[in-house]
Design a protein around this motif. Structure first.
Motif, mmCIF file in Angstrom:
data_model
loop_
_atom_site.group_PDB
_atom_site.id
_atom_site.type_symbol
_atom_site.label_atom_id
_atom_site.label_comp_id
_atom_site.label_asym_id
_atom_site.label_seq_id
_atom_site.Cartn_x
_atom_site.Cartn_y
_atom_site.Cartn_z
ATOM 1 N N GLN A 154 0.807 -1.212 0.000
ATOM 2 C CA GLN A 154 0.000 0.000 0.000
ATOM 3 C C GLN A 154 0.846 1.269 0.000
ATOM 4 O O GLN A 154 0.322 2.357 -0.218
ATOM 5 C CB GLN A 154 -0.934 0.007 1.226
ATOM 6 N N LYS A 155 2.142 1.138 0.220
ATOM 7 C CA LYS A 155 3.024 2.311 0.248
ATOM 8 C C LYS A 155 3.254 2.829 -1.163
ATOM 9 O O LYS A 155 3.172 2.105 -2.139
ATOM 10 C CB LYS A 155 4.343 1.960 0.922
ATOM 11 N N SER A 156 3.541 4.134 -1.250
ATOM 12 C CA SER A 156 3.629 4.794 -2.566
ATOM 13 C C SER A 156 4.724 4.220 -3.457
ATOM 14 O O SER A 156 4.535 4.093 -4.666
ATOM 15 C CB SER A 156 3.828 6.301 -2.391
ATOM 16 N N ASP A 157 5.880 3.861 -2.873
ATOM 17 C CA ASP A 157 6.965 3.279 -3.683
ATOM 18 C C ASP A 157 6.493 2.005 -4.369
ATOM 19 O O ASP A 157 6.702 1.811 -5.568
ATOM 20 C CB ASP A 157 8.176 2.945 -2.815
ATOM 21 N N ALA A 158 5.867 1.149 -3.591
ATOM 22 C CA ALA A 158 5.390 -0.123 -4.134
ATOM 23 C C ALA A 158 4.254 0.114 -5.125
ATOM 24 O O ALA A 158 4.192 -0.546 -6.173
ATOM 25 C CB ALA A 158 4.924 -1.044 -3.011
ATOM 26 N N GLN A 159 3.368 1.057 -4.835
ATOM 27 C CA GLN A 159 2.253 1.357 -5.737
ATOM 28 C C GLN A 159 2.767 1.844 -7.091
ATOM 29 O O GLN A 159 2.241 1.454 -8.134
ATOM 30 C CB GLN A 159 1.327 2.412 -5.111
ATOM 31 N N ASN A 160 3.790 2.702 -7.078
ATOM 32 C CA ASN A 160 4.368 3.213 -8.332
ATOM 33 C C ASN A 160 4.969 2.084 -9.164
ATOM 34 O O ASN A 160 4.762 2.018 -10.381
ATOM 35 C CB ASN A 160 5.427 4.271 -8.046
ATOM 36 N N TYR A 219 4.669 -2.079 -13.573
ATOM 37 C CA TYR A 219 4.562 -3.483 -13.956
ATOM 38 C C TYR A 219 3.264 -3.722 -14.729
ATOM 39 O O TYR A 219 3.263 -4.408 -15.757
ATOM 40 C CB TYR A 219 4.637 -4.380 -12.721
ATOM 41 N N GLN A 220 2.165 -3.169 -14.260
ATOM 42 C CA GLN A 220 0.882 -3.340 -14.930
ATOM 43 C C GLN A 220 0.898 -2.717 -16.335
ATOM 44 O O GLN A 220 0.361 -3.308 -17.282
ATOM 45 C CB GLN A 220 -0.254 -2.730 -14.095
ATOM 46 N N GLU A 221 1.510 -1.536 -16.482
ATOM 47 C CA GLU A 221 1.639 -0.902 -17.799
ATOM 48 C C GLU A 221 2.415 -1.795 -18.747
ATOM 49 O O GLU A 221 2.028 -1.983 -19.910
ATOM 50 C CB GLU A 221 2.335 0.450 -17.676
ATOM 51 N N CYS A 222 3.525 -2.329 -18.268
ATOM 52 C CA CYS A 222 4.344 -3.223 -19.095
ATOM 53 C C CYS A 222 3.550 -4.469 -19.458
ATOM 54 O O CYS A 222 3.556 -4.897 -20.620
ATOM 55 C CB CYS A 222 5.614 -3.597 -18.340
ATOM 56 N N ARG A 254 1.063 -3.689 -22.083
ATOM 57 C CA ARG A 254 1.733 -3.460 -23.370
ATOM 58 C C ARG A 254 2.126 -4.784 -24.021
ATOM 59 O O ARG A 254 1.897 -5.005 -25.214
ATOM 60 C CB ARG A 254 2.950 -2.573 -23.137
ATOM 61 N N VAL A 255 2.695 -5.674 -23.235
ATOM 62 C CA VAL A 255 3.134 -6.978 -23.760
ATOM 63 C C VAL A 255 1.933 -7.799 -24.206
ATOM 64 O O VAL A 255 1.961 -8.444 -25.263
ATOM 65 C CB VAL A 255 3.974 -7.727 -22.704
ATOM 66 N N ASN A 256 0.872 -7.789 -23.429
ATOM 67 C CA ASN A 256 -0.312 -8.579 -23.770
ATOM 68 C C ASN A 256 -1.071 -8.027 -24.968
ATOM 69 O O ASN A 256 -1.826 -8.760 -25.611
ATOM 70 C CB ASN A 256 -1.246 -8.688 -22.563
ATOM 71 N N SER A 257 -0.852 -6.757 -25.290
ATOM 72 C CA SER A 257 -1.553 -6.175 -26.435
ATOM 73 C C SER A 257 -0.884 -6.523 -27.765
ATOM 74 O O SER A 257 -1.466 -6.286 -28.825
ATOM 75 C CB SER A 257 -1.628 -4.647 -26.289
ATOM 76 N N ARG A 258 0.299 -7.074 -27.714
ATOM 77 C CA ARG A 258 1.031 -7.430 -28.938
ATOM 78 C C ARG A 258 0.995 -8.939 -29.135
ATOM 79 O O ARG A 258 1.038 -9.713 -28.187
ATOM 80 C CB ARG A 258 2.474 -6.966 -28.833
ATOM 81 N N SER A 259 0.941 -9.324 -30.396
ATOM 82 C CA SER A 259 0.925 -10.764 -30.665
ATOM 83 C C SER A 259 2.337 -11.338 -30.747
ATOM 84 O O SER A 259 2.565 -12.476 -30.359
ATOM 85 C CB SER A 259 0.164 -11.050 -31.963
ATOM 86 N N ASP A 278 10.014 -8.773 -16.721
ATOM 87 C CA ASP A 278 10.802 -9.322 -15.618
ATOM 88 C C ASP A 278 11.435 -8.218 -14.768
ATOM 89 O O ASP A 278 11.409 -8.279 -13.543
ATOM 90 C CB ASP A 278 11.897 -10.247 -16.138
ATOM 91 N N GLU A 279 12.004 -7.225 -15.423
ATOM 92 C CA GLU A 279 12.682 -6.152 -14.685
ATOM 93 C C GLU A 279 11.701 -5.403 -13.783
ATOM 94 O O GLU A 279 12.005 -5.142 -12.612
ATOM 95 C CB GLU A 279 13.334 -5.187 -15.668
ATOM 96 N N GLU A 280 10.524 -5.091 -14.293
ATOM 97 C CA GLU A 280 9.526 -4.373 -13.509
ATOM 98 C C GLU A 280 9.046 -5.212 -12.326
ATOM 99 O O GLU A 280 8.875 -4.711 -11.215
ATOM 100 C CB GLU A 280 8.336 -3.977 -14.384
ATOM 101 N N LEU A 281 8.850 -6.507 -12.554
ATOM 102 C CA LEU A 281 8.417 -7.389 -11.485
ATOM 103 C C LEU A 281 9.494 -7.524 -10.413
ATOM 104 O O LEU A 281 9.205 -7.467 -9.213
ATOM 105 C CB LEU A 281 8.053 -8.770 -12.039
ATOM 106 N N ILE A 282 10.736 -7.672 -10.825
ATOM 107 C CA ILE A 282 11.845 -7.797 -9.872
ATOM 108 C C ILE A 282 11.986 -6.518 -9.056
ATOM 109 O O ILE A 282 12.195 -6.571 -7.836
ATOM 110 C CB ILE A 282 13.150 -8.160 -10.602
#
Length: 86
Positions: free
Chosen positions: A34-40, A45-48, A51-56, A63-67
């Protein structure tokens, strides 16, 4: 006669207590998420992921965003986790 040599142990009702146990790491992760760092970082990660799911056909992974997100969570959790362990 062998009945007297083998002790009989009656189980206490600890099984019910074990079901109520809560992992302190899960509780701390929820509060740290719930903290702002983690939320950002979760937003990035969700944006990435979107983006990845919108492309075939893409070689991009998130991976980098998740890590990065998990690193911030783990750092936050580690401050209090070991003091909560029994």
């Amino acid at each position: 006669m062998s009945d007297k040599l083998i002790p009989v142990v009656k189980a206490e009702e600890e099984a019910a207590e074990e079901e109520d146990l809560v992992d302190p790491q899960e509780e701390l992760r929820e509060s740290c998420a719930q903290k702002s760092d983690a939320q950002n970082l979760w937003g990035k990660y969700q944006e990435c992921n979107d983006r990845v799911n919108s492309r075939s056909k893409t070689a991009e992974t998130c991976d980098e965003e998740l890590i990065d997100y998990l690193h911030v969570l783990d750092k936050c959790v580690s401050k209090d986790l070991f003091s909560r362990l029994k």
